[in-house]
Write a protein that holds these residues in place. Structure first.
Motif, PDB file in Angstrom:
ATOM      1  N   UNK B  24       0.827  -1.216   0.000  1.00 48.62           N
ATOM      2  CA  UNK B  24       0.000   0.000   0.000  1.00 48.62           C
ATOM      3  C   UNK B  24       0.854   1.257   0.000  1.00 48.62           C
ATOM      4  N   UNK B  25       1.945   1.212   0.785  1.00 43.81           N
ATOM      5  CA  UNK B  25       2.816   2.386   0.837  1.00 43.81           C
ATOM      6  C   UNK B  25       3.444   2.645  -0.520  1.00 43.81           C
ATOM      7  N   UNK B  26       3.803   1.582  -1.222  1.00 40.89           N
ATOM      8  CA  UNK B  26       4.407   1.780  -2.546  1.00 40.89           C
ATOM      9  C   UNK B  26       3.395   2.264  -3.562  1.00 40.89           C
ATOM     10  N   UNK B  27       2.152   1.815  -3.446  1.00 37.69           N
ATOM     11  CA  UNK B  27       1.111   2.344  -4.342  1.00 37.69           C
ATOM     12  C   UNK B  27       1.001   3.850  -4.144  1.00 37.69           C
ATOM     13  N   UNK B  28       0.961   4.280  -2.887  1.00 40.34           N
ATOM     14  CA  UNK B  28       0.827   5.722  -2.625  1.00 40.34           C
ATOM     15  C   UNK B  28       2.056   6.482  -3.122  1.00 40.34           C
ATOM     16  N   UNK B  29       3.228   5.938  -2.834  1.00 40.59           N
ATOM     17  CA  UNK B  29       4.477   6.606  -3.186  1.00 40.59           C
ATOM     18  C   UNK B  29       4.608   6.791  -4.700  1.00 40.59           C
ATOM     19  N   UNK B  30       4.382   5.709  -5.448  1.00 47.87           N
ATOM     20  CA  UNK B  30       4.566   5.802  -6.903  1.00 47.87           C
ATOM     21  C   UNK B  30       3.470   6.670  -7.532  1.00 47.87           C
ATOM     22  N   UNK B  31       2.238   6.542  -7.010  1.00 48.39           N
ATOM     23  CA  UNK B  31       1.175   7.405  -7.530  1.00 48.39           C
ATOM     24  C   UNK B  31       1.521   8.867  -7.271  1.00 48.39           C
ATOM     25  N   UNK B  32       2.006   9.156  -6.058  1.00 48.02           N
ATOM     26  CA  UNK B  32       2.363  10.534  -5.720  1.00 48.02           C
ATOM     27  C   UNK B  32       3.485  11.042  -6.623  1.00 48.02           C
ATOM     28  N   UNK B  33       4.478  10.191  -6.883  1.00 47.18           N
ATOM     29  CA  UNK B  33       5.595  10.609  -7.736  1.00 47.18           C
ATOM     30  C   UNK B  33       5.101  10.914  -9.152  1.00 47.18           C
ATOM     31  N   UNK B  69      -0.174   8.573 -18.499  1.00 41.42           N
ATOM     32  CA  UNK B  69      -0.663   7.247 -18.854  1.00 41.42           C
ATOM     33  C   UNK B  69      -0.312   6.224 -17.771  1.00 41.42           C
ATOM     34  N   UNK B  70       0.841   6.429 -17.121  1.00 43.59           N
ATOM     35  CA  UNK B  70       1.269   5.485 -16.079  1.00 43.59           C
ATOM     36  C   UNK B  70       0.539   5.711 -14.755  1.00 43.59           C
ATOM     37  N   UNK B  71      -0.119   6.857 -14.613  1.00 44.05           N
ATOM     38  CA  UNK B  71      -0.682   7.237 -13.318  1.00 44.05           C
ATOM     39  C   UNK B  71      -1.601   6.183 -12.692  1.00 44.05           C
ATOM     40  N   UNK B  72      -2.484   5.529 -13.461  1.00 42.01           N
ATOM     41  CA  UNK B  72      -3.338   4.516 -12.816  1.00 42.01           C
ATOM     42  C   UNK B  72      -2.627   3.189 -12.554  1.00 42.01           C
ATOM     43  N   UNK B  73      -1.423   3.008 -13.090  1.00 40.10           N
ATOM     44  CA  UNK B  73      -0.774   1.695 -13.015  1.00 40.10           C
ATOM     45  C   UNK B  73      -0.507   1.227 -11.575  1.00 40.10           C
ATOM     46  N   UNK B  74       0.050   2.082 -10.694  1.00 33.68           N
ATOM     47  CA  UNK B  74       0.289   1.603  -9.321  1.00 33.68           C
ATOM     48  C   UNK B  74      -0.973   1.082  -8.640  1.00 33.68           C
ATOM     49  N   UNK B  75      -2.096   1.772  -8.830  1.00 41.49           N
ATOM     50  CA  UNK B  75      -3.345   1.319  -8.209  1.00 41.49           C
ATOM     51  C   UNK B  75      -3.763  -0.024  -8.792  1.00 41.49           C
ATOM     52  N   UNK B  76      -3.653  -0.153 -10.119  1.00 44.80           N
ATOM     53  CA  UNK B  76      -4.038  -1.418 -10.752  1.00 44.80           C
ATOM     54  C   UNK B  76      -3.160  -2.556 -10.260  1.00 44.80           C
ATOM     55  N   UNK B  77      -1.849  -2.288 -10.119  1.00 49.54           N
ATOM     56  CA  UNK B  77      -0.957  -3.328  -9.611  1.00 49.54           C
ATOM     57  C   UNK B  77      -1.247  -3.619  -8.142  1.00 49.54           C
ATOM     58  N   UNK B  78      -1.664  -2.578  -7.411  1.00 50.09           N
ATOM     59  CA  UNK B  78      -1.987  -2.751  -5.994  1.00 50.09           C
ATOM     60  C   UNK B  78      -3.149  -3.701  -5.766  1.00 50.09           C
ATOM     61  N   UNK B  79      -3.980  -3.865  -6.805  1.00 54.75           N
ATOM     62  CA  UNK B  79      -5.136  -4.760  -6.663  1.00 54.75           C
ATOM     63  C   UNK B  79      -4.691  -6.189  -6.346  1.00 54.75           C
ATOM     64  N   UNK B  80      -3.435  -6.498  -6.640  1.00 50.10           N
ATOM     65  CA  UNK B  80      -2.919  -7.830  -6.298  1.00 50.10           C
ATOM     66  C   UNK B  80      -2.773  -7.997  -4.787  1.00 50.10           C
ATOM     67  N   UNK B  81      -2.751  -6.887  -4.054  1.00 55.56           N
ATOM     68  CA  UNK B  81      -2.576  -6.944  -2.601  1.00 55.56           C
ATOM     69  C   UNK B  81      -3.930  -7.036  -1.895  1.00 55.56           C
ATOM     70  N   UNK B  82      -4.058  -8.046  -1.026  1.00 57.85           N
ATOM     71  CA  UNK B  82      -5.312  -8.215  -0.297  1.00 57.85           C
ATOM     72  C   UNK B  82      -5.595  -7.009   0.606  1.00 57.85           C
TER      73      UNK B  82
END
Lengths: 257, 210
Positions: B24-33, B69-82
């Motif tokens: 979750x922290x990485x989703x936030x971090x990469x989205x923020x970046x 274009x990459x902006x939604x990617x971290x969230x989509x990848x985060x979906x793998x995390x329960x």
């Protein structure tokens, strides 16, 4: 930080902690907000032409009375935007500015700023329309008709087009010979009745009144007469070569000239 | 049932509670970046002073497009995390206490009892849902402006209009988001380390069951 005083704490009582989290089965408001935002965005695209006309009229009237100039930064707030395709553009002035005219001509020539100022000047007042949407009403440009320079150079019969180069080292533009000879195409020395500033492409820029503003190349340094039109900088990146305002690039703006 | 912790009453319960997993922290971090890159490049394309400073319009446009274009990617990848999926559920579902929180916020009522919140408060829920929707609108309108010849050509002007005004709105809302984070070091620590103090959790999120 407030010191904690247990008697006055407003947090729910410890007994609450036994209850399950109250959100587990609540209404999916988050999804609705997300979809609502998407819907508003789509609606905005559909309603944009109407909204834009209204806003331009409103902001146009406000920006005239706004001493801070902040309205100029708003979308549709009027005013010019600065576009440069290079990292930095050298400054040129009376001492080192040169404009060369060459290619398929009988008399290639190099003009100084003083040479250009000595030629007959034409002043035109039209709207400026950028292909990205902004429009600046009734902007005066003044300078030498391009046709005058071409005539002086003696264009050969094999010629069909004119290519422009710029001292930013990257930007190029082009016009057909017929377009270049129009009376509303200037080698502009003044803009808004002041010498063209560096930001606006000074000391000399092209001004092609009837076309989108990317045709009006800034920092003009070379005019080369060629056989055929060669697409310029933005045109190699998808913009129309014949960039008539309202009849190209998929736009329907009111013509500017 | 975990005991309550009050200042001056040391108890055996852990002083820090788990709030966010590494994913979750990485989703936030990469989205923020990525959002940061979008905002900075947008400023360089749009605000005359920055545009004059930076120039290189084509390169800046390219960076803006790629980051967007990459902006939604971290969230989509985060979906793998329960844990991330569970938090999306928390953000999505509203309980009666969220309405109380929102009403208090609108009345500028800062008393704690009028601001009940579970893991996320109603303001955070609203922000999350809105910024997700706004990002998708920016992506859609951005693509219309990018691939101009794939769509009916008239759409580009309209897309630009929405893109410009929504960008301005996002800028304001994002400044609010960052401002609130700056005002709450413990919530920032939660996103940096994954852990928050129990005292903070009880105070800010009394209905949360970590």
């Amino acid at each position: 930080m407030n010191p904690e005083r247990p008697e006055e704490r407003d947090a729910p009582e410890p007994a609450d902690r036994g209850a399950p989290e109250p959100t587990a089965t609540g209404a999916p408001i988050g999804r609705r907000v997300l979809l609502g935002t998407l819907g508003l965005g789509a609606l905005g695209v559909v309603a944009a032409p109407t909204l834009q006309r209204g806003l331009e009229a409103f902001l146009g009237s406000v920006s005239g009375k706004d001493p801070t100039g902040l309205t100029g930064l708003l979308p549709n707030g009027g005013g010019f935007r600065y576009y440069s395709v290079t990292a930095s553009v050298p400054h040129r002035d009376e001492t080192d500015y040169r404009l060369t005219v060459d290619g398929l001509v009988d008399h290639p020539k190099t003009y100084t700023l003083a040479d250009l100022r000595a030629l007959p000047q034409t002043r035109l007042v039209h709207d400026v329309q950028c292909v990205t949407g902004w429009r600046v009403p009734k902007t005066p440009f003044e300078g030498v008709r391009l046709a005058t320079l071409l005539e002086a150079a003696g264009v050969r019969s094999s010629a069909g087009a004119v290519r422009f180069s710029c001292f930013d080292g990257a930007y190029t533009e082009s016009l057909t010979l017929d377009q270049a000879r129009r009376s509303d195409v200037l080698v502009a020395l003044k803009m808004q009745d002041k010498p063209v500033s560096h930001e606006h492409g000074g000391p000399v820029r092209l001004y092609v009144a009837p076309m989108y503003f990317y045709k009006s190349a800034k920092w003009l340094s070379g005019i080369t007469v060629t056989r055929d039109v060669r697409p310029g900088f933005w045109e190699e990146r998808g913009y129309d070569v014949d960039a008539w305002v309202g009849r190209s690039n998929g736009r329907d703006d009111a013509p500017t000239s | 049932m975990p005991p309550r912790v009050d200042a001056g009453h040391p108890v055996a319960a852990p002083a820090r509670v788990h709030r966010f997993t590494r994913a979750e922290r990485w989703v936030h971090r990469t989205t923020a970046a990525l959002m940061g890159v979008c905002v900075v490049t947008a400023a360089c394309l749009y605000i005359p002073a920055f545009a004059e400073l930076v120039g290189r319009r084509e390169l800046v446009v390219r960076i803006h497009e790629v980051a967007g274009v990459l902006l939604p990617v971290p969230v989509l990848m985060g979906l793998a995390s329960r844990a991330f999926r569970a938090d999306l559920g928390h953000l999505n579902r509203w309980g009666p206490h969220d309405r109380i929180w929102l009403r208090a916020a609108l009345r500028r009522d800062h008393r704690r009892k009028s601001r009940p919140a579970a893991k996320f408060n109603a303001g955070q829920k609203t922000y999350a849902a809105w910024i997700a929707g706004a990002t998708l609108v920016m992506l859609g309108t951005g693509l219309l402006m990018w691939f101009t010849h794939l769509t009916p050509l008239k759409w580009r002007t309209s897309a630009t209009f929405v893109h410009d005004w929504l960008a301005l709105t996002i800028g304001v809302v994002l400044a609010g988001h960052i401002g609130m984070a700056l005002g709450d070091p413990e919530s920032r620590r939660g996103l940096r380390t994954g852990l928050v103090s129990r005292e903070w959790a009880d105070r800010e999120h009394p209905l949360w069951r970590p």
